[in-house]
Design a protein around this motif. Structure first.
Motif, short mmCIF file in Angstrom:
data_model
loop_
_atom_site.label_atom_id
_atom_site.label_comp_id
_atom_site.label_asym_id
_atom_site.label_seq_id
_atom_site.Cartn_x
_atom_site.Cartn_y
_atom_site.Cartn_z
N LYS A 33 5.38 -20.19 13.33
CA LYS A 33 4.73 -19.10 14.03
C LYS A 33 5.31 -17.74 13.65
N SER A 34 6.59 -17.66 13.41
CA SER A 34 7.18 -16.37 13.05
C SER A 34 8.54 -16.58 12.41
N ILE A 35 8.94 -15.60 11.61
CA ILE A 35 10.25 -15.57 10.98
C ILE A 35 10.88 -14.22 11.28
N SER A 36 12.11 -14.23 11.73
CA SER A 36 12.84 -12.99 11.99
C SER A 36 14.17 -13.05 11.26
N VAL A 37 14.43 -12.05 10.44
CA VAL A 37 15.65 -12.02 9.63
C VAL A 37 16.42 -10.74 9.93
N THR A 38 17.69 -10.90 10.25
CA THR A 38 18.59 -9.76 10.41
C THR A 38 19.64 -9.85 9.31
N LEU A 39 19.68 -8.84 8.49
CA LEU A 39 20.55 -8.84 7.31
C LEU A 39 21.56 -7.72 7.43
N SER A 40 22.85 -8.07 7.28
CA SER A 40 23.92 -7.08 7.32
C SER A 40 24.72 -7.19 6.03
N ILE A 41 24.64 -6.17 5.20
CA ILE A 41 25.33 -6.18 3.91
C ILE A 41 26.51 -5.21 4.00
N CYS A 42 27.70 -5.74 3.73
CA CYS A 42 28.91 -4.93 3.69
C CYS A 42 29.53 -5.08 2.31
N GLU A 43 29.58 -3.98 1.59
CA GLU A 43 30.07 -3.99 0.21
C GLU A 43 29.29 -5.00 -0.64
N PHE A 44 29.91 -6.14 -0.99
CA PHE A 44 29.27 -7.10 -1.88
C PHE A 44 28.93 -8.41 -1.18
N VAL A 45 28.99 -8.43 0.15
CA VAL A 45 28.76 -9.65 0.92
C VAL A 45 27.66 -9.40 1.95
N ALA A 46 26.79 -10.38 2.13
CA ALA A 46 25.71 -10.29 3.11
C ALA A 46 25.95 -11.29 4.23
N GLY A 47 25.76 -10.83 5.46
CA GLY A 47 25.69 -11.71 6.61
C GLY A 47 24.23 -11.84 7.02
N VAL A 48 23.72 -13.07 7.09
CA VAL A 48 22.30 -13.30 7.30
C VAL A 48 22.10 -14.12 8.57
N SER A 49 21.18 -13.68 9.41
CA SER A 49 20.76 -14.44 10.58
C SER A 49 19.25 -14.63 10.49
N VAL A 50 18.83 -15.88 10.35
CA VAL A 50 17.40 -16.21 10.20
C VAL A 50 16.96 -17.02 11.40
N THR A 51 15.95 -16.56 12.10
CA THR A 51 15.36 -17.30 13.22
C THR A 51 13.93 -17.66 12.86
N LEU A 52 13.62 -18.95 12.93
CA LEU A 52 12.28 -19.45 12.62
C LEU A 52 11.71 -20.11 13.87
N ASN A 53 10.53 -19.70 14.26
CA ASN A 53 9.88 -20.20 15.46
C ASN A 53 8.75 -21.16 15.09
N SER A 136 5.63 -28.22 22.70
CA SER A 136 6.88 -27.47 22.87
C SER A 136 7.12 -26.54 21.69
N LYS A 137 7.94 -25.53 21.94
CA LYS A 137 8.28 -24.55 20.93
C LYS A 137 9.76 -24.66 20.59
N ALA A 138 10.07 -24.46 19.34
CA ALA A 138 11.45 -24.55 18.88
C ALA A 138 11.79 -23.31 18.08
N ALA A 139 12.91 -22.69 18.40
CA ALA A 139 13.43 -21.56 17.64
C ALA A 139 14.73 -21.97 16.99
N LEU A 140 14.76 -22.00 15.69
CA LEU A 140 15.94 -22.41 14.94
C LEU A 140 16.60 -21.17 14.36
N THR A 141 17.88 -21.00 14.62
CA THR A 141 18.62 -19.84 14.13
C THR A 141 19.77 -20.31 13.25
N LEU A 142 19.74 -19.87 12.02
CA LEU A 142 20.76 -20.22 11.04
C LEU A 142 21.48 -18.94 10.65
N LYS A 143 22.81 -18.97 10.69
CA LYS A 143 23.59 -17.81 10.29
C LYS A 143 24.52 -18.21 9.14
#
Length: 437
Positions: A33-53, A136-143
């Motif tokens: 149903k939806s994808i939400s991505v929050t991306l935080s890049i510091c210098e040469f490294v990325a922190g990624v939080s992906v939520t898929l509904n 039912s609905k499921a939201a999966l969040t991978l960091k």
């Protein structure tokens, strides 16, 4: 209830296929149903939080698993599922205990998940999410954290793969699209899911520009020095291609240090509880000068003693034949563009070519033909005169001399030979291969 989380490497229940996302045990995709991505890049490294509904549109419960493609330089540190408002939090457990707890939870109709990594493909994560009730609905969040690769022009590159919803394929899409997986074709405007991506970039270097293969919102700089910026995907993006971001820093070759404070709620000696420092060093290494090939000169002992056997055994290979085999191998292995010549010596000496010639297919074949005709028929073992002739000859600019000698060691006037080689040691490399029984 609490879930079970197992970061070990047993073979999961799914065979490795191109399908990704939330799948049933029959490898049918659950509607995204939806994808939400929050991306935080510091210098040469990325922190990624992906939520898929996702939503179970069937009238029966489904046992489902989640497959997510990972870059080989990524590391997952958090995974959770929200099913009908109930949060299933991951925890690390011993492998056998994790499997047992998961099976018990599923048999009782409860939600649980078991996270594993495929041992055949270390860049794909597979997670058994468990029972998904009808409707039912499921939201999966991978960091996860990811070290970003550098492009040839110095840009950092982040990619979000467009294979998380393989159920749909855009009409009019490219022929080699990774979304072509026996999926129904739908118009672009009818895709039943949405995607949002917000990226925050921070660095001690100023951020020159941010580029993408997708339409982005205008870059918003968060400070006057342009060391922090935010961009997002423009509204209406349909995930019809990989989302790629290219980040360009100024003065990127200046070393920098980033400090990450430990989480207060974690144990002091734990990975997330300790303070960590990241040193970024991207050296500016100038291109190396072109490597010279060299001039390869081979001196083959063709004295009578080279006709002797390699050993005392019957039908043992002769020394000259053993030397010819080695010389043939070396001639076939020379680098294109070098120069070479072959000398045979005994009481006299003779060369294949008047001067060293450039190594080509033609000159190599001519040399190999003449190697086959070599015989131990030149009398004594006098190497001094051909050595002096080679040393006094003109050098080839950019091609340092390398000498290779094949002999059974029965050389006359060895002190003069050693003195000659020593006096010319600055202008060549010398290697001797003694052929003896």
């Amino acid at each position: 209830m609490s879930s079970v989380h197992n970061i070990s490497f047993p073979q999961p229940c799914v065979t490795m296929v191109q399908l990704c996302g939330l799948l049933t045990c029959q490898e049918e995709p659950v509607p995204l149903k939806s994808i939400s991505v929050t991306l935080s890049i510091c210098e040469f490294v990325a922190g990624v939080s992906v939520t898929l509904n996702y939503e179970n549109e069937e009238k029966v419960p489904l046992e489902v698993f989640f497959v997510f493609p990972m870059d080989e330089d990524s590391a997952v540190y958090s995974f959770e599922a929200m099913v009908d408002g109930k949060k299933i939090q991951a925890e690390l457990q011993e492998k056998m205990k994790a499997h047992s707890n998961y099976e018990n939870a599923i048999s009782q109709g409860q939600q649980a998940f078991l996270l594993e990594e495929d041992k055949c493909s270390r860049d794909v994560f597979c997670c058994n999410v468990g029972n998904l009730p009808p409707g039912s609905k499921a939201a999966l969040t991978l960091k996860y954290v990811q070290e970003l690769p550098l492009e040839a022009d110095g840009a950092l590159r982040y990619v979000l793969p467009a294979i998380l919803n393989p159920r749909y394929q855009l009409s009019g899409g490219p022929e080699d699209s990774c979304l072509k997986m026996k999926a129904p074709v739908v118009p672009l405007e009818d895709l039943p899911y949405t995607i949002s991506l917000v990226a925050t970039i921070s660095s001690q270097h100023s951020i020159e520009r941010i580029q993408s293969n997708c339409i982005l919102s205008p870059t918003e700089y968060l400070d006057d020095k342009k060391t922090s910026a935010r961009v997002s995907l423009a509204d209406g993006h349909k995930f019809d291609r990989d989302v790629e971001l290219l980040i360009y820093y100024s003065d990127v070759h200046t070393p920098s240090v980033a400090l990450e404070m430990g989480k207060p709620m974690q144990k002091p000696d734990s990975l997330m509880g300790d303070t960590a420092a990241m040193v970024s060093f991207y050296p500016d290494i100038p291109e190396a000068e072109p490597v010279t090939c060299g001039e390869f000169v081979f001196l083959m002992d063709r004295s009578g003693s080279m006709q002797g056997p390699m050993s005392k055994q019957d039908k043992s290979q002769s020394r000259i034949d053993a030397a010819k085999e080695t010389l043939t191998l070396l001639l076939k292995s020379l680098p294109i563009g070098c120069y070479f010549n072959v000398y045979g010596f005994g009481s006299s000496y003779e060369a294949f070519f008047p001067n060293s010639v450039q190594y080509t297919q033609q000159t190599m074949e001519e040399a190999l033909r003449r190697v086959k005709l070599m015989r131990a028929d030149l009398g004594g073992t006098e190497i001094l005169i051909p050595l002096q002739f080679i040393y006094r000859g003109p050098s080839i600019p950019g091609h340092p001399l390398q000498l290779f000698v094949f002999t059974d060691g029965e050389v006359t006037d060895t002190f003069s030979v050693i003195r000659e080689v020593r006096s010319n040691r600055e202008r060549h490399r010398y290697e001797e291969n003694v052929i003896s029984g």
